[in-house]
Design an enzyme around this catalytic site. Structure first.
Site, PDB file in Angstrom:
ATOM      1  CB  ALA A   8      37.382 -70.789  72.732  1.00  0.00           C
ATOM      2  CB  SER A  15      32.788 -73.346  79.148  1.00  0.00           C
ATOM      3  OG  SER A  15      33.973 -72.796  79.923  1.00  0.00           O
ATOM      4  N   GLY A  16      31.324 -70.715  78.894  1.00  0.00           N
ATOM      5  CA  GLY A  16      31.060 -69.548  79.119  1.00  0.00           C
ATOM      6  C   GLY A  16      31.085 -68.381  78.292  1.00  0.00           C
ATOM      7  CB  ILE A  17      32.400 -65.063  78.691  1.00  0.00           C
ATOM      8  CG1 ILE A  17      31.719 -64.652  79.878  1.00  0.00           C
ATOM      9  CG2 ILE A  17      32.629 -63.652  77.943  1.00  0.00           C
ATOM     10  CD1 ILE A  17      32.282 -63.653  81.019  1.00  0.00           C
ATOM     11  CE1 TYR A  47      39.149 -64.040  88.144  1.00  0.00           C
ATOM     12  CE2 TYR A  47      38.103 -62.069  89.176  1.00  0.00           C
ATOM     13  CZ  TYR A  47      38.292 -63.015  88.050  1.00  0.00           C
ATOM     14  OH  TYR A  47      37.180 -62.979  87.294  1.00  0.00           O
TER      15      TYR A  47
HETATM   16  N1  LIG Z   1      31.835 -65.029  85.060  1.00  0.00           N
HETATM   17  C1  LIG Z   1      32.082 -63.941  85.482  1.00  0.00           C
HETATM   18  O1  LIG Z   1      31.169 -63.230  86.390  1.00  0.00           O
HETATM   19  C2  LIG Z   1      33.267 -63.037  85.172  1.00  0.00           C
HETATM   20  C3  LIG Z   1      34.076 -63.669  84.330  1.00  0.00           C
HETATM   21  N2  LIG Z   1      35.391 -62.834  84.133  1.00  0.00           N
HETATM   22  C4  LIG Z   1      36.510 -63.630  83.219  1.00  0.00           C
HETATM   23  O2  LIG Z   1      35.819 -63.914  82.089  1.00  0.00           O
HETATM   24  C5  LIG Z   1      36.647 -64.935  81.660  1.00  0.00           C
HETATM   25  C6  LIG Z   1      36.029 -66.255  81.137  1.00  0.00           C
HETATM   26  O3  LIG Z   1      35.345 -66.887  82.568  1.00  0.00           O
HETATM   27  P1  LIG Z   1      33.864 -67.503  82.468  1.00  0.00           P
HETATM   28  O4  LIG Z   1      33.156 -67.764  81.071  1.00  0.00           O
HETATM   29  O5  LIG Z   1      33.173 -66.733  83.439  1.00  0.00           O
HETATM   30  O6  LIG Z   1      34.189 -68.771  83.152  1.00  0.00           O
HETATM   31  P2  LIG Z   1      34.387 -70.370  82.555  1.00  0.00           P
HETATM   32  O7  LIG Z   1      35.103 -71.097  83.741  1.00  0.00           O
HETATM   33  O8  LIG Z   1      33.004 -70.820  82.003  1.00  0.00           O
HETATM   34  O9  LIG Z   1      35.536 -70.226  81.336  1.00  0.00           O
HETATM   35  C7  LIG Z   1      36.939 -70.139  81.727  1.00  0.00           C
HETATM   36  C8  LIG Z   1      37.680 -70.775  80.636  1.00  0.00           C
HETATM   37  O10 LIG Z   1      38.987 -70.403  80.747  1.00  0.00           O
HETATM   38  C9  LIG Z   1      39.496 -71.872  80.344  1.00  0.00           C
HETATM   39  N3  LIG Z   1      41.029 -71.983  81.207  1.00  0.00           N
HETATM   40  C10 LIG Z   1      41.058 -71.849  82.419  1.00  0.00           C
HETATM   41  N4  LIG Z   1      42.134 -72.396  82.712  1.00  0.00           N
HETATM   42  C11 LIG Z   1      42.880 -72.377  81.641  1.00  0.00           C
HETATM   43  C12 LIG Z   1      44.139 -72.871  81.156  1.00  0.00           C
HETATM   44  N5  LIG Z   1      45.146 -73.032  82.130  1.00  0.00           N
HETATM   45  N6  LIG Z   1      44.634 -72.923  80.024  1.00  0.00           N
HETATM   46  C13 LIG Z   1      43.589 -72.841  78.966  1.00  0.00           C
HETATM   47  N7  LIG Z   1      42.362 -72.484  79.296  1.00  0.00           N
HETATM   48  C14 LIG Z   1      42.042 -72.437  80.569  1.00  0.00           C
HETATM   49  C15 LIG Z   1      38.278 -72.968  80.891  1.00  0.00           C
HETATM   50  O11 LIG Z   1      38.761 -73.912  80.206  1.00  0.00           O
HETATM   51  P3  LIG Z   1      38.636 -75.543  80.867  1.00  0.00           P
HETATM   52  O12 LIG Z   1      37.340 -75.919  80.467  1.00  0.00           O
HETATM   53  O13 LIG Z   1      39.813 -76.422  80.632  1.00  0.00           O
HETATM   54  O14 LIG Z   1      38.748 -75.077  82.641  1.00  0.00           O
HETATM   55  C16 LIG Z   1      37.340 -72.335  80.400  1.00  0.00           C
HETATM   56  O15 LIG Z   1      37.423 -72.414  78.839  1.00  0.00           O
HETATM   57  C17 LIG Z   1      37.759 -65.180  82.627  1.00  0.00           C
HETATM   58  O16 LIG Z   1      38.830 -64.719  82.503  1.00  0.00           O
HETATM   59  C18 LIG Z   1      37.219 -64.648  84.033  1.00  0.00           C
HETATM   60  O17 LIG Z   1      38.311 -64.248  84.739  1.00  0.00           O
HETATM   61  C19 LIG Z   1      35.565 -61.622  84.407  1.00  0.00           C
HETATM   62  C20 LIG Z   1      34.562 -61.168  85.001  1.00  0.00           C
HETATM   63  C21 LIG Z   1      33.274 -61.586  85.629  1.00  0.00           C
HETATM   64  C1  LIG Z   2      24.364 -64.854 100.867  1.00  0.00           C
HETATM   65  C2  LIG Z   2      25.622 -64.653 100.415  1.00  0.00           C
HETATM   66  C3  LIG Z   2      26.792 -65.131 101.231  1.00  0.00           C
HETATM   67  C4  LIG Z   2      25.857 -64.001  98.973  1.00  0.00           C
HETATM   68  C5  LIG Z   2      27.030 -63.914  98.419  1.00  0.00           C
HETATM   69  C6  LIG Z   2      26.977 -63.030  96.994  1.00  0.00           C
HETATM   70  C7  LIG Z   2      28.473 -62.913  96.523  1.00  0.00           C
HETATM   71  C8  LIG Z   2      28.893 -64.578  96.616  1.00  0.00           C
HETATM   72  C9  LIG Z   2      28.428 -62.517  95.211  1.00  0.00           C
HETATM   73  C10 LIG Z   2      27.939 -60.991  95.314  1.00  0.00           C
HETATM   74  C11 LIG Z   2      28.759 -60.247  94.056  1.00  0.00           C
HETATM   75  C12 LIG Z   2      29.445 -61.118  93.315  1.00  0.00           C
HETATM   76  C13 LIG Z   2      30.508 -60.784  92.439  1.00  0.00           C
HETATM   77  C14 LIG Z   2      30.718 -59.777  91.938  1.00  0.00           C
HETATM   78  C15 LIG Z   2      31.609 -59.321  90.876  1.00  0.00           C
HETATM   79  C16 LIG Z   2      32.040 -60.472  90.172  1.00  0.00           C
HETATM   80  C17 LIG Z   2      33.415 -60.097  89.461  1.00  0.00           C
HETATM   81  C18 LIG Z   2      33.000 -59.089  88.108  1.00  0.00           C
HETATM   82  C19 LIG Z   2      34.213 -61.301  88.667  1.00  0.00           C
HETATM   83  O1  LIG Z   2      35.105 -61.099  87.940  1.00  0.00           O
HETATM   84  C20 LIG Z   2      34.153 -62.584  89.396  1.00  0.00           C
HETATM   85  C21 LIG Z   2      33.110 -63.084  90.363  1.00  0.00           C
HETATM   86  C22 LIG Z   2      32.609 -61.546  91.081  1.00  0.00           C
HETATM   87  C23 LIG Z   2      33.603 -61.059  92.133  1.00  0.00           C
HETATM   88  C24 LIG Z   2      31.323 -62.132  91.827  1.00  0.00           C
HETATM   89  C25 LIG Z   2      31.575 -63.195  92.882  1.00  0.00           C
HETATM   90  C26 LIG Z   2      30.321 -63.422  93.661  1.00  0.00           C
HETATM   91  C27 LIG Z   2      29.843 -62.401  94.433  1.00  0.00           C
HETATM   92  C28 LIG Z   2      30.932 -61.809  95.370  1.00  0.00           C
END
Ligand SMILES: NC(=O)C1=CN([C@@H]2O[C@H](COP(=O)(O)OP(=O)(O)OC[C@H]3O[C@@H](n4cnc5c(N)ncnc54)[C@H](OP(=O)(O)O)[C@@H]3O)[C@@H](O)[C@H]2O)C=CC1
Ligand SMILES: CC(C)CCC[C@@H](C)[C@H]1CC[C@H]2C3=CC[C@H]4[C@H](C)C(=O)CC[C@]4(C)[C@H]3CC[C@]12C
Length: 323
Positions: free
Chosen positions: A10, A12-14, A193
């Protein structure tokens, strides 16, 4: 009755964007941020309190990749709270990602280009490692630690007087072909992943089979492609900044480029507004954003078969893991 919500990852990020949206919707909420880094967790709590000064936000130390930490955190949570309405299993990692540039340029000039950008299919590999528990790190963090947390919090999640909802943050990168029941931790492959996210889709469906009659429901979501620490770990941030205009252009052709954490959290937030029992137990809910920037959530059936669903829940590692 005040709703109790627990969110992993919680700080960072999503996850953090979700917390903001939840507090804007329900100021009475009891929100618990479960994080491994307490400094970042406290910073997130303070940020939330700036926009919601009256909010009840607590912290819980949880390293979801460490099974002892999961057991400790579950105990602590059970001592503090006597109910849990929403459990967001959002923490996730993609360690040491590598982009296959050749596949990228090949895909760029193929009919598959939109799908490639939406899912990253065939473009990414990761290097996994083994945790002190002897588990593969990606499997432990993205899947198993969360599963253990659900099992440990069962007494709060399965209550007679109300239903609860467990929500997994999966991905459009979740691919059936990356997952095998014979190698559930993905020790042999290079896409841990993708494998862990497909396994979370399956587990969510399996949880519905096993727990719906006890008031526990499970849903899985896909946030789309969101700019967070996770994506900035794939390519350097200057590169993302450089290709950002192209990303905004691609958004016209694919609604999965949600880009901001706020948009990416849409499906997570939408689920909070639903009655758990009204949800489709076989669906994955996608956060989508139109070319004009409008958010919406859409369900899609998870592609699976009945046999794999029965088997995954009874995999020995999920049933009787020793720490
Ligand atoms: N960004 C994207 O495009 C996508 C993201 N997702 C998923 O969304 C979710 C959130 O990721 P996102 O917001 O993008 O990335 P962030 O890296 O911003 O967030 C990830 C979060 O997970 C926490 N975390 C990682 N490892 C652990 C651990 N061992 N124990 C407790 N907390 C942990 C991190 O905490 P810490 O600060 O300690 O590292 C951080 O708060 C993930 O499950 C990711 O796979 C899915 C599809 C696309
Ligand atoms: C000029 C290049 C080498 C540009 C490369 C672009 C790629 C690095 C990215 C294009 C699409 C991206 C992704 C798509 C889906 C995401 C997925 C939903 C997820 O869970 C994590 C990240 C993604 C796999 C993401 C990652 C980067 C790309 C592959």
């Amino acid at each position: 009755m005040k709703k109790v919500v627990l969110v992993t990852g919680a700080n960072s990020g999503i996850g953090l964007a979700l917390c903001e949206r939840l507090l804007s919707q329900d100021a009475q909420l009891q929100l618990c941020l479960a994080c491994r880094n307490m400094q970042r967790a406290e910073a997130a709590r303070q940020a939330l309190l700036v926009s919601h000064p009256q909010a009840q936000v607590t912290l819980l130390h949880l390293d979801v990749g460490n099974m002892r930490s999961v057991l400790r955190a579950a105990e602590e949570f059970k001592q503090k709270y006597n109910r849990l309405d929403y459990l967001y299993l959002n923490a996730g990692i993609m360690p040491n990602p590598r982009v296959d540039h050749k596949a990228f340029y090949k895909g760029l000039f193929s009919s598959n280009v939109v799908h490639m950008f939406a899912t990253g299919e065939g473009l990414l590999t990761q290097e996994d490692k083994v945790t002190p528990n002897g588990l593969q790190e990606v499997f432990a963090t993205n899947l198993f630690g969360h599963f253990l947390l659900v099992r440990e919090l069962e007494p709060l999640l399965c209550q007679m007087d109300h239903n609860s909802l467990v929500i997994w943050t999966s991905s459009s990168n979740a691919r059936r072909s990356a997952f095998s029941l014979d190698d559930i931790q993905h020790q042999k492959g290079r896409e841990p992943y993708s494998s862990s996210k497909y396994a979370s889709d399956l587990l969510s469906l399996a949880l519905n089979r096993h727990y719906n009659n006890r008031g526990l429901y499970s849903s899985v979501i896909c946030p789309g492609l969101v700019m967070t620490y996770l994506t900035y770990g794939i390519l350097p941030s200057f590169f993302w900044t450089l290709i950002m205009p192209i990303m905004w252009l691609i958004r016209i052709f694919t609604n999965t480029f949600t880009l901001s954490p706020y948009n990416g959290a849409d499906a997570l937030f939408w689920l909070f507004m639903q009655k758990p029992e009204s949800l489709d137990p076989m669906a994955k809910y996608h956060s989508l954003t139109s070319g004009l920037g409008n958010n919406y959530t859409q369900p899609h059936k998870v592609r699976t078969d009945s046999q794999i669903l029965s088997l995954i829940f009874f995999m020995p590692i999920l049933g009787d893991f020793r720490y």
